[in-house]
Design a protein around this motif. Structure first.
Motif, PDB file in Angstrom:
ATOM      1  N   UNK A 437       0.862  -1.182   0.000  1.00  0.00           N
ATOM      2  CA  UNK A 437       0.000   0.000   0.000  1.00  0.00           C
ATOM      3  C   UNK A 437       0.901   1.236   0.000  1.00  0.00           C
ATOM      4  N   UNK A 438       0.293   2.394  -0.151  1.00  0.00           N
ATOM      5  CA  UNK A 438       1.040   3.652  -0.081  1.00  0.00           C
ATOM      6  C   UNK A 438       0.492   4.483   1.073  1.00  0.00           C
ATOM      7  N   UNK A 439       1.392   4.917   1.945  1.00  0.00           N
ATOM      8  CA  UNK A 439       0.980   5.714   3.099  1.00  0.00           C
ATOM      9  C   UNK A 439       0.871   7.182   2.695  1.00  0.00           C
ATOM     10  N   UNK A 440      -0.206   7.817   3.148  1.00  0.00           N
ATOM     11  CA  UNK A 440      -0.461   9.217   2.809  1.00  0.00           C
ATOM     12  C   UNK A 440       0.213  10.124   3.832  1.00  0.00           C
ATOM     13  N   UNK A 441       1.008  11.092   3.346  1.00  0.00           N
ATOM     14  CA  UNK A 441       1.625  12.108   4.206  1.00  0.00           C
ATOM     15  C   UNK A 441       1.078  13.473   3.808  1.00  0.00           C
ATOM     16  N   UNK A 442       0.643  14.230   4.800  1.00  0.00           N
ATOM     17  CA  UNK A 442       0.010  15.529   4.545  1.00  0.00           C
ATOM     18  C   UNK A 442       0.985  16.662   4.844  1.00  0.00           C
ATOM     19  N   UNK A 443       0.826  17.762   4.128  1.00  0.00           N
ATOM     20  CA  UNK A 443       1.597  18.980   4.383  1.00  0.00           C
ATOM     21  C   UNK A 443       0.739  20.180   3.986  1.00  0.00           C
ATOM     22  N   UNK A 444       1.109  21.337   4.505  1.00  0.00           N
ATOM     23  CA  UNK A 444       0.382  22.570   4.179  1.00  0.00           C
ATOM     24  C   UNK A 444       1.305  23.473   3.355  1.00  0.00           C
ATOM     25  N   UNK A 445       0.792  23.926   2.228  1.00  0.00           N
ATOM     26  CA  UNK A 445       1.509  24.905   1.408  1.00  0.00           C
ATOM     27  C   UNK A 445       0.689  26.193   1.361  1.00  0.00           C
ATOM     28  N   UNK A 446       1.261  27.253   1.908  1.00  0.00           N
ATOM     29  CA  UNK A 446       0.597  28.561   1.884  1.00  0.00           C
ATOM     30  C   UNK A 446       1.573  29.550   1.261  1.00  0.00           C
ATOM     31  N   UNK A 447       1.379  29.787  -0.024  1.00  0.00           N
ATOM     32  CA  UNK A 447       2.327  30.634  -0.735  1.00  0.00           C
ATOM     33  C   UNK A 447       3.682  29.962  -0.776  1.00  0.00           C
ATOM     34  N   UNK A 448       4.709  30.672  -0.282  1.00  0.00           N
ATOM     35  CA  UNK A 448       6.060  30.117  -0.242  1.00  0.00           C
ATOM     36  C   UNK A 448       6.331  29.338   1.046  1.00  0.00           C
ATOM     37  N   UNK A 449       5.375  29.324   1.965  1.00  0.00           N
ATOM     38  CA  UNK A 449       5.557  28.635   3.237  1.00  0.00           C
ATOM     39  C   UNK A 449       5.143  27.162   3.106  1.00  0.00           C
ATOM     40  N   UNK A 450       5.932  26.302   3.749  1.00  0.00           N
ATOM     41  CA  UNK A 450       5.655  24.863   3.709  1.00  0.00           C
ATOM     42  C   UNK A 450       5.716  24.320   5.136  1.00  0.00           C
ATOM     43  N   UNK A 451       4.662  23.645   5.556  1.00  0.00           N
ATOM     44  CA  UNK A 451       4.589  23.064   6.895  1.00  0.00           C
ATOM     45  C   UNK A 451       4.351  21.559   6.754  1.00  0.00           C
ATOM     46  N   UNK A 452       5.362  20.777   7.118  1.00  0.00           N
ATOM     47  CA  UNK A 452       5.204  19.332   7.077  1.00  0.00           C
ATOM     48  C   UNK A 452       4.299  18.837   8.187  1.00  0.00           C
ATOM     49  N   UNK A 453       3.868  17.586   8.065  1.00  0.00           N
ATOM     50  CA  UNK A 453       2.945  17.022   9.057  1.00  0.00           C
ATOM     51  C   UNK A 453       3.531  17.054  10.458  1.00  0.00           C
ATOM     52  N   UNK A 454       4.841  16.865  10.560  1.00  0.00           N
ATOM     53  CA  UNK A 454       5.472  16.862  11.881  1.00  0.00           C
ATOM     54  C   UNK A 454       5.311  18.196  12.590  1.00  0.00           C
ATOM     55  N   UNK A 455       5.126  19.289  11.833  1.00  0.00           N
ATOM     56  CA  UNK A 455       4.999  20.607  12.445  1.00  0.00           C
ATOM     57  C   UNK A 455       3.610  20.858  13.014  1.00  0.00           C
ATOM     58  N   UNK A 456       2.581  20.333  12.344  1.00  0.00           N
ATOM     59  CA  UNK A 456       1.233  20.727  12.765  1.00  0.00           C
ATOM     60  C   UNK A 456       0.402  19.599  13.387  1.00  0.00           C
ATOM     61  N   UNK A 457       0.857  18.345  13.306  1.00  0.00           N
ATOM     62  CA  UNK A 457       0.036  17.255  13.854  1.00  0.00           C
ATOM     63  C   UNK A 457      -0.117  17.373  15.367  1.00  0.00           C
ATOM     64  N   UNK A 458       0.946  17.818  16.037  1.00  0.00           N
ATOM     65  CA  UNK A 458       0.823  18.017  17.480  1.00  0.00           C
ATOM     66  C   UNK A 458      -0.244  19.044  17.805  1.00  0.00           C
TER      67      UNK A 458
END
Length: 643
Positions: A437-458
């Motif tokens: 299977x393939x595991x889904x990893x989420x991230x946030x892109x807001x303009x030039x800013x990038x927030x990986x899942x490790x930053x916002x899951x907490x």
């Protein structure tokens, strides 16, 4: 074909043949009777005709003779009557158009009854007066025979329906123990063990049921013993015997795992001088008792499923808090200070707390364990500078990790509302490179800013946004699976707050019900801590997943020091091994523990998956230790799907 259907079919066939034979005999008897009756009727009619015509034949009265013939044969089942006067050779011929009402032509075409022709010579003494020929018509016989056939057919249908019901009912009752045996054999093949099968009344099946029950119990006991053995090995290698917390090896493994994944969060290190004094002044028994008491109180302060506590020396304890913020670290520090102050039993509050607590908040930049531990030691040293409030914090966080709660909440909700989320997929593959299977990893892109899942899951967990976030991801992925039939299987990580939320469970149940066609293409991944801490909540979700045939997995398998027998209860599709068990494959003790916990899952037909597999050497070593799925650089094919 099942045994039930086979027996049912053959018994019905035999019964049908018997009833057809009886019907055939009954119809043949009726036919013979009607044929005999028809022959006798023709004979009687001719005899009556001879008596009635005798006076008129002697007087050669043709008019009276014809009248008698008309009277005798009108309305009867006769085709033809022919009378020849021997005195002058004249003939009287009567033909009657006889029809058979209510009998189908195909039935008459069976030619069941032959046409009966009777010839007779009428005499007076030795004088022959006339010759008569009577040809009968079998219409009456066909009519009676058809009526008898209909009646027998109705009774045969009724009897056959009754026989089907009785045979089916009796077979079901007789074979019910066999069905239970079959279902239990299927369950045993899938390592599912339930209550013993009740003993049937049949002596032959009773022996089989006893054997099945005994085998099921032995296998269940074997798996329980194996799980307990894995627990013992794991505890010996990674658990502190006195406190019940993780030991130094466990902490190092968790620290490496956290630093490799995100390195965002915090570390709490506490040196409890009260424990040192107790060991020195009151002995080991009192000291161990105090350690156990402190560990229990420490566990109550840990509410986040991702936080782990360990005892790394006689009087030193650490709490690893992935995604923890400054505020979280301070709250944990104050809680530890309150625990020690309470345990000192100083009602007057005169004595300073016999503890030093160092707090470190780490940003995404530092991934060096030795640097982080050195910072924690520095924080401990600084804490001792304030004896009355011995807590010190070193904040190495920067940029996004220092955002406040409301900022995170606003960012996450805006990302859901405006589709700022992007998704990456990491394959989990078998050793032959086929994708599980393939595991889904989420991230946030807001303009030039990038927030990986490790930053916002907490922040998602702390702000109780898990339900909204998981609904968004699940809905988005289902849409992609529907749009692309070739996509999948994919695995979606669910947050603890979602799995323990009744409304989310109801929503996900309805989603699975509406999208049953995606059952083989969508998996849900749930942290092991949820299975251990909230078995009732996760049981509701997994029950529905099994009901609609959706797979689910266990994340961080082996991280919690509870028994692994929850695997047999919940029956996940796969488990993802905690990195602490695979971080140092050269350690023989660690490989023994890894093999043991993987064997426990493997023997229950549960796929075991190791993460961060980077080299062929790691792959080969893990393959020997009952690991049959792998995630990491050597398998990864980066594919991005933008939301």
């Amino acid at each position: 074909m099942t045994l039930y259907r086979q027996l049912f079919t053959w018994m019905l066939a035999i019964f049908f043949l018997l009833i057809i034979a009886v019907t055939g005999i009954e119809l043949n008897t009726t036919r013979n009777f009607l044929l005999t009756q028809q022959t006798a009727e023709v004979n009687n009619t001719i005899n009556s005709m001879g008596l009635a015509l005798a006076p008129y034949l002697e007087s050669d009265d043709k008019v009276a003779t014809e009248s008698v013939i008309n009277a005798l044969f009108d309305g009867g089942f006769y085709q033809e009557v022919r009378l020849r006067m021997l005195s002058d050779g004249s003939e009287i011929i009567r033909q009657y158009p006889v029809t058979v009402d209510g009998v189908p032509d195909w039935y008459i075409g069976l030619d069941l009854f032959p046409v009966i022709t009777e010839e007779r010579t009428f005499t007076s003494g030795w004088l022959q007066l006339a010759e008569v020929v009577v040809v009968s018509h079998p219409g009456f016989a066909y009519k009676e025979m058809w009526s008898a056939t209909i009646q027998l057919g109705v009774w045969i249908g009724i009897l056959f329906a009754i026989a089907m019901f009785i045979i089916g009912l009796q077979l079901s009752r007789s074979l019910r123990p066999l069905a239970l045996i079959t279902n239990r054999a299927k369950d045993i093949a899938q390592n599912k063990f339930g209550e013993p099968i009740p003993l049937p009344p049949t002596s032959e099946l009773k022996t089989v049921v006893k054997a099945i029950n005994q085998m099921s119990k032995q296998l269940e006991d074997y798996f329980e013993q194996q799980a307990k053995e894995a627990d013992r090995l794991r505890e010996h290698a990674y658990r502190d015997a006195v406190s019940g917390l993780g030991n130094r090896s466990f902490f190092v493994g968790q620290l490496k795992s956290w630093l490799a994944e995100s390195a965002v969060g915090g570390l709490v290190m506490a040196k409890v001088d009260l424990i040192t004094d107790t060991y020195q002044n009151q002995g080991f028994e009192k000291g161990d008792s105090l350690v156990s008491q402190f560990a229990k109180k420490l566990n109550t302060t840990i509410t986040d499923a991702d936080y782990t506590a360990s005892r790394i020396s006689k009087d030193e304890f650490v709490i690893l808090a992935p995604n923890g913020t400054n505020e979280d670290m301070r709250m944990i520090g104050e809680s530890l200070l309150a625990i020690v102050t309470d345990m000192q039993q100083d009602p007057m509050g005169i004595s300073p707390p016999k503890v030093a607590i160092g707090l470190v908040v780490n940003g995404a930049g530092n991934r060096d364990a030795s640097v982080l531990l050195a910072q924690a030691d520095n924080a401990l040293t600084q804490a001792r500078n304030d004896p009355n409030h011995p807590i010190s914090m070193l904040d190495q966080a920067a940029n996004d990790s220092s955002m406040g709660r409301q900022q995170w909440k606003s960012l996450i909700l805006d990302a859901i509302a405006h589709d700022w989320f992007v998704f990456k997929f990491q394959p989990a593959s078998s050793s032959d490179k086929s994708v599980l299977h393939q595991e889904v990893f989420s991230a946030i892109e807001r303009g030039d800013e990038y927030f990986g899942a490790a930053h916002f899951l907490g922040a998602v967990e702390q702000l109780e946004l898990g339900e909204s976030f998981d609904r968004y991801v699940v809905s988005h992925m289902i849409g992609k699976l529907i749009d692309d039939p070739k996509m999948g299987p994919i695995a979606i990580n669910l947050t603890q707050s979602s799995v323990t939320d009744a409304s989310f469970i109801r929503w996900l149940t309805s989603v699975m019900q509406k999208n049953r066609a995606l059952a083989g293409r969508l998996f849900f991944e749930i942290p092991e801590s949820v299975f251990v801490r909230y078995p009732d909540h996760v049981g509701l979700l997994t029950e529905q997943a099994h009901r609609f045939h959706f797979g689910f997995g266990v994340d961080n398998y082996g991280r919690n020091f509870q028994s692994l027998d929850y695997l047999n209860k919940f029956k996940p599709s796969y488990v993802k091994i905690d990195f602490a068990y695979t971080s140092n494959l050269d350690d023989e003790a660690q490989t023994h523990v890894l093999a043991s916990i993987c064997r426990t899952a493997h023997n229950l037909n549960i796929t075991t998956i190791a993460t961060r597999v980077e080299t062929e050497a790691q792959l080969n070593k893990l393959s020997e230790l009952f690991v049959n799925g792998f995630q990491g650089f050597i398998f990864e094919k980066k594919v991005e799907h933008h939301g």
